[in-house]
Motif scaffolding. Structure first.
Motif, PDB file in Angstrom:
ATOM      1  N   ALA A 154     -34.184  40.224  16.904  1.00  0.00           N
ATOM      2  CA  ALA A 154     -32.897  40.457  16.247  1.00  0.00           C
ATOM      3  C   ALA A 154     -32.691  39.453  15.115  1.00  0.00           C
ATOM      4  CB  ALA A 154     -31.764  40.357  17.262  1.00  0.00           C
ATOM      5  N   ASP A 155     -33.008  38.190  15.362  1.00  0.00           N
ATOM      6  CA  ASP A 155     -32.917  37.179  14.312  1.00  0.00           C
ATOM      7  C   ASP A 155     -33.922  37.470  13.212  1.00  0.00           C
ATOM      8  OD1 ASP A 155     -31.071  34.993  15.556  1.00  0.00           O
ATOM      9  OD2 ASP A 155     -32.534  35.412  17.134  1.00  0.00           O
ATOM     10  N   LEU A 156     -35.133  37.858  13.605  1.00  0.00           N
ATOM     11  CA  LEU A 156     -36.200  38.054  12.634  1.00  0.00           C
ATOM     12  C   LEU A 156     -35.853  39.164  11.647  1.00  0.00           C
ATOM     13  CD1 LEU A 156     -39.970  38.037  13.553  1.00  0.00           C
ATOM     14  CD2 LEU A 156     -39.065  39.415  11.701  1.00  0.00           C
ATOM     15  N   SER A 160     -34.595  38.539   7.626  1.00  0.00           N
ATOM     16  CA  SER A 160     -35.486  39.060   6.591  1.00  0.00           C
ATOM     17  C   SER A 160     -34.719  39.543   5.368  1.00  0.00           C
ATOM     18  CB  SER A 160     -36.353  40.194   7.158  1.00  0.00           C
ATOM     19  OG  SER A 160     -35.584  41.359   7.422  1.00  0.00           O
ATOM     20  N   ALA A 161     -33.485  39.980   5.564  1.00  0.00           N
ATOM     21  CA  ALA A 161     -32.669  40.416   4.427  1.00  0.00           C
ATOM     22  C   ALA A 161     -32.424  39.271   3.464  1.00  0.00           C
ATOM     23  CB  ALA A 161     -31.329  40.966   4.934  1.00  0.00           C
ATOM     24  N   PHE A 162     -32.246  38.079   4.005  1.00  0.00           N
ATOM     25  CA  PHE A 162     -31.877  36.933   3.172  1.00  0.00           C
ATOM     26  C   PHE A 162     -33.083  36.142   2.692  1.00  0.00           C
ATOM     27  CE2 PHE A 162     -28.418  37.560   6.373  1.00  0.00           C
ATOM     28  CZ  PHE A 162     -27.629  38.319   5.531  1.00  0.00           C
ATOM     29  N   THR A 163     -34.240  36.360   3.297  1.00  0.00           N
ATOM     30  CA  THR A 163     -35.462  35.788   2.728  1.00  0.00           C
ATOM     31  C   THR A 163     -35.923  36.643   1.551  1.00  0.00           C
ATOM     32  OG1 THR A 163     -36.842  36.966   4.342  1.00  0.00           O
ATOM     33  CG2 THR A 163     -36.128  34.739   4.910  1.00  0.00           C
ATOM     34  N   CYS A 182     -34.231  29.691  11.355  1.00  0.00           N
ATOM     35  CA  CYS A 182     -35.207  30.786  11.421  1.00  0.00           C
ATOM     36  C   CYS A 182     -36.418  30.495  10.541  1.00  0.00           C
ATOM     37  CB  CYS A 182     -34.553  32.093  10.983  1.00  0.00           C
ATOM     38  SG  CYS A 182     -33.283  32.734  12.103  1.00  0.00           S
ATOM     39  N   GLN A 183     -36.156  29.973   9.346  1.00  0.00           N
ATOM     40  CA  GLN A 183     -37.240  29.743   8.396  1.00  0.00           C
ATOM     41  C   GLN A 183     -38.006  28.456   8.661  1.00  0.00           C
ATOM     42  OE1 GLN A 183     -37.203  32.943   7.743  1.00  0.00           O
ATOM     43  NE2 GLN A 183     -38.214  32.296   5.857  1.00  0.00           N
TER      44      GLN A 183
END
Length: 205
Positions: A154-156, A160-163, A182-183
Motif C-alpha cells: 500500500a505504501d509502495l 510511487s505517485a510522488f516519486t 519510503c524512499q
C-alpha cells in the motif's frame, strides 16, 4: 511460471520494486517490451500481450493480470508476503482500500492536474490534490506507514505517485516524512540501479 512484461522507468517499475522487497525477483522472468511513451515516442510491441500495449502485465501459468494494484495484490497473496495483508487480518480491508484508492482516485487526480482538467463533474467524482493530501495526513497522523509500523505494498504504490511527480507531493510534514521513510528503504536505490541497467540494454525505439 511467472512473467512480468516491463518497461524501464514506467509504472511497471513499482512492480519490480515490490518483487525486490519480497525477495522474489529471481522467481519472475522479466521481459522488456517496447512502448509508446509520452510524445508518441516508440511503437506498439507485438511481443507484448497486454491488450492495450501497456505495462505492467503479469502472466502466471497462462493467466494474465493487468493493472498495478491488481498485480500487487496477486503477488502479495501468491507469495504470502509481509508486504501484503492476508485474508482474516483486520487490516485487510484497509489494505485493499489503499490499493483501490490509488487506481480509482490518485491516478485520475494526478492526470487531471497534468491535463489541466477543470470541470465540476470531475472534481465531484475524484476530488483533488488537497483532499488526497488530507487522506494521507489522516492515515499517517499516528503511525509511520499507511497500515502501521510496517512498510507494505500500500505504501509502495501510493508513494510511487510522488516519486514519479514529486511536485505533486502534499506539502504536509507527516506526508513528506512518510515519503522520505519510503524512499530511504534499500529497494528504492536498488530499483534505480536495476532500471538504469535495463534502460541501457534496451534498444532505442
Amino acid at each position: 511460471m511467472l512473467t512480468l512484461y516491463h518497461g524501464p522507468n514506467t509504472r511497471s517499475s513499482r512492480i519490480i520494486r515490490l518483487l525486490m522487497e519480497m525477495e522474489v525477483l529471481n522467481q519472475v522472468e522479466i521481459r522488456v517490451v517496447g512502448l509508446i511513451r509520452q510524445g508518441n515516442i516508440g511503437a506498439p510491441d507485438p511481443a507484448n500481450p497486454h491488450p492495450e500495449g501497456k505495462v505492467p502485465l503479469l502472466v502466471h501459468d497462462g493467466t494474465a493480470i493487468r493493472e498495478s494494484n491488481a498485480i500487487m495484490l496477486y503477488l502479495t497473496d501468491l507469495f504470502d508476503s509481509p508486504m501484503g495483508i492476508p485474508i482474516g487480518d483486520p487490516r485487510r480491508g484497509e489494505y485493499l482500500s489503499w490499493l483501490a484508492y490509488y487506481g480509482n482516485v490518485v491516478e485520475p487526480v494526478l492526470v487531471g492536474k497534468f491535463a489541466e482538467i477543470d470541470h465540476p463533474a470531475y472534481f465531484a467524482t475524484f476530488r483533488g490534490l488537497t483532499e488526497m493530501g488530507q487522506r494521507l495526513a489522516e492515515a499517517l497522523a499516528d503511525r509511520p506507514f499507511l497500515l502501521g509500523d510496517r512498510f507494505t505494498a500500500a505504501d509502495l504504490i501510493m508513494v510511487s505517485a510522488f516519486t514519479f511527480a514529486p511536485q505533486m507531493a502534499p506539502d504536509i510534514p507527516a506526508v513528506r516524512q512518510w515519503i522520505e521513510r519510503c524512499q530511504a528503504r534499500p529497494s528504492a536505490a536498488a530499483l534505480q540501479k536495476h532500471e538504469a541497467v535495463l534502460a541501457a540494454e534496451t534498444p532505442a525505439a
